[in-house]
Design an enzyme around this catalytic site. Structure first.
Site, PDB file in Angstrom:
ATOM      1  N   GLY A 237      65.194  60.706  35.253  1.00 13.65           N
ATOM      2  CA  GLY A 237      64.587  60.668  33.911  1.00 13.65           C
ATOM      3  C   GLY A 237      63.276  59.893  33.863  1.00 13.65           C
ATOM      4  O   GLY A 237      63.073  58.947  34.635  1.00 13.65           O
TER       5      GLY A 237
ATOM      6  N   CYS B  89      63.924  56.336  33.018  1.00  9.14           N
ATOM      7  CA  CYS B  89      65.133  55.837  33.670  1.00  9.14           C
ATOM      8  C   CYS B  89      64.721  54.915  34.817  1.00  9.14           C
ATOM      9  O   CYS B  89      63.783  55.219  35.544  1.00  9.14           O
ATOM     10  CB  CYS B  89      65.870  57.056  34.203  1.00  9.14           C
ATOM     11  SG  CYS B  89      67.100  56.686  35.413  1.00  9.14           S
TER      12      CYS B  89
ATOM     13  N   GLY C 160      69.259  59.502  37.699  1.00  8.69           N
ATOM     14  CA  GLY C 160      68.049  58.813  38.150  1.00  8.69           C
ATOM     15  C   GLY C 160      66.710  59.495  37.973  1.00  8.69           C
ATOM     16  O   GLY C 160      65.684  58.841  38.136  1.00  8.69           O
TER      17      GLY C 160
HETATM   18  P1  5GP Z   1      63.347  63.159  30.971  1.00  8.04           P
HETATM   19  O1  5GP Z   1      63.344  64.565  30.453  1.00  8.04           O
HETATM   20  O2  5GP Z   1      62.687  62.206  30.032  1.00  8.04           O
HETATM   21  O3  5GP Z   1      62.790  63.061  32.356  1.00  8.04           O
HETATM   22  O4  5GP Z   1      64.874  62.736  31.123  1.00  8.04           O
HETATM   23  C1  5GP Z   1      65.758  62.716  30.034  1.00  8.04           C
HETATM   24  C2  5GP Z   1      67.098  62.203  30.513  1.00  8.04           C
HETATM   25  O5  5GP Z   1      66.993  60.869  31.021  1.00  8.04           O
HETATM   26  C3  5GP Z   1      68.158  62.071  29.430  1.00  8.04           C
HETATM   27  O6  5GP Z   1      68.714  63.297  29.046  1.00  8.04           O
HETATM   28  C4  5GP Z   1      69.165  61.149  30.100  1.00  8.04           C
HETATM   29  O7  5GP Z   1      70.032  61.833  30.960  1.00  8.04           O
HETATM   30  C5  5GP Z   1      68.277  60.241  30.947  1.00  8.04           C
HETATM   31  N1  5GP Z   1      68.097  58.930  30.317  1.00  8.04           N
HETATM   32  C6  5GP Z   1      67.713  58.644  29.046  1.00  8.04           C
HETATM   33  N2  5GP Z   1      67.634  57.314  28.857  1.00  8.04           N
HETATM   34  C7  5GP Z   1      67.981  56.736  30.027  1.00  8.04           C
HETATM   35  C8  5GP Z   1      68.108  55.380  30.440  1.00  8.04           C
HETATM   36  O8  5GP Z   1      67.824  54.410  29.738  1.00  8.04           O
HETATM   37  N3  5GP Z   1      68.529  55.188  31.729  1.00  8.04           N
HETATM   38  C9  5GP Z   1      68.839  56.230  32.545  1.00  8.04           C
HETATM   39  N4  5GP Z   1      69.285  55.956  33.773  1.00  8.04           N
HETATM   40  N5  5GP Z   1      68.697  57.521  32.194  1.00  8.04           N
HETATM   41  C10 5GP Z   1      68.289  57.771  30.940  1.00  8.04           C
END
Ligand code: 5GP
Length: 346
Positions: free
Chosen positions: A182, A185, A180
């Site tokens: 991300g 996300c 959650g």
């Molecule tokens: P960020 O560094 O952008 O905050 O988070 C990256 C992470 O977000 C990714 O490695 C993956 O675990 C998660 N993530 C990527 N795409 C999605 C998505 O569409 N839904 C969700 N729930 N998580 C995502």
């Protein structure tokens, strides 16, 4: 129904308290780490930051660029077999690149064929699903470990100590932590499920380390200070999506909008990703990701320098000569969140 009263923290709920230090310059800080993985027995040496396996971040170009700084990349799952074989066969030995896969039969069969040809050039595998709590995921991990004892496996995602322990015992060398947090996300909004990321890191690291396993903090970092907090909380690796997005190496289209150059960045469970890779959102599910437009940021090298500079500086503030010492020297102080952070700008 039960309510857990214990306080759980996110990155923005804390700061790291400065400590007396004998370091005089950031250049004295060593931010690489060395590990010997619990199951594969392989050694690792590098800067423990991993580009996320999203199709806008985990690209071949990103892997080549980041390996110059000793950073790692988890490739996205959507490359063709031949492209993957060619890439791994040409990979310099010192690079850390994860082959990523889900847990379906097709995922495994594709991996099997690529591995047959690429051989030992594939040393790292990332098995990830949105929900690492299912029996089918655990069973898959068992089978993968039995079939490939010498591969370093990163598996997830989970957010609680007991499941981190379970995955280490089932064959994971590195447990991927985060549900959650991300940047693109929407799981928390769509399902109400989640866990504040800093507490998830602290609890999973404690559990995994007790069994000789490692963890990778995945998601929620928006600035170099968040990486420092993740490492300070016990993360062995940190995975980045949004912070590495929008660069040349992401291979996204750059669009001119109102005179500014913008790049699309989207979650792997977003409608955009599902339209692109799965022919749309299946009718039994909702998308749990969103799309955003980011400013185009040029080559990733400058961003990497900024991130590494921030983590180095954090180490000097607490007197850690090596990244390995950061967690031991970290004292978090809880800070009151600004009301407008919690409730939005009025
Ligand atoms: P960020 O560094 O952008 O905050 O988070 C990256 C992470 O977000 C990714 O490695 C993956 O675990 C998660 N993530 C990527 N795409 C999605 C998505 O569409 N839904 C969700 N729930 N998580 C995502």
């Amino acid at each position: 129904m039960r309510i857990e009263e214990e306080l759980k923290l996110d990155f923005q709920d804390v700061l790291i308290r400065p400590k007396r230090s004998t370091l005089t310059s950031r250049s004295e800080v060593d931010i690489s780490r060395e590990f010997v993985f619990r199951h594969s027995g392989r050694s690792y040496q590098g800067v423990p930051i991993i580009a996320a396996n999203m199709d806008t971040v985990g690209t071949f170009e990103m892997a080549r660029a980041l390996s110059q700084y000793q950073l790692a990349t988890a490739l996205h799952k959507h490359y063709e077999e031949r492209e993957l074989i060619n890439f791994f066969q040409a990979l310099p030995e010192a690079s850390t690149v994860f082959y990523s896969m889900g847990i379906t039969r097709e995922d495994y069969e594709k991996f099997y064929r690529v591995k047959q040809e690429a051989g030992d050039a594939i040393a790292y595998v990332c098995v990830d699903v949105a929900n690492g709590y299912t029996k089918s995921f655990v069973d898959f991990l068992h089978r993968l470990r039995d079939a490939h004892p010498q591969i370093t496996i990163m598996a997830g995602n989970v957010v609680t100590g007991e499941m981190a322990e379970e995955l280490v015992l089932d064959g994971a060398d590195i447990v991927k932590v985060g549900i959650g947090p991300g940047s693109v996300c929407t799981t928390r909004k769509m399902t109400g499920i989640g866990y504040p990321q800093l507490s998830a890191i602290i609890e999973c690291a404690d559990a995994a380390h007790g069994l000789g396993g490692l963890i990778c903090a995945d998601g929620g970092c928006t600035s170099p200070g968040d990486l420092a907090k993740a490492f300070g909380g016990g993360a062995d690796f940190v995975m980045l999506g949004g912070m590495l997005a929008g660069h040349d190496e992401c291979m996204g289209e750059v669009a001119e909008i109102d005179g500014a150059r913008k790049v699309r960045f989207y979650g792997m469970s977003s409608r955009t990703a599902m339209d692109k890779h799965a022919g749309g959102v299946a009718n039994y599910r909702a998308s749990e990701g969103k799309e955003v437009l980011l400013d185009y940021r040029g080559p990733v090298g400058n961003t990497v320098q900024e991130i590494l500079g921030g983590v180095r500086s954090a180490c000097t503030y607490v007197g850690a000569h090596k990244l390995r010492e950061l967690s031991k020297r970290t004292t978090f102080i809880r800070v009151a969140r600004q009301l407008n952070e919690v409730f939005g700008q009025s």
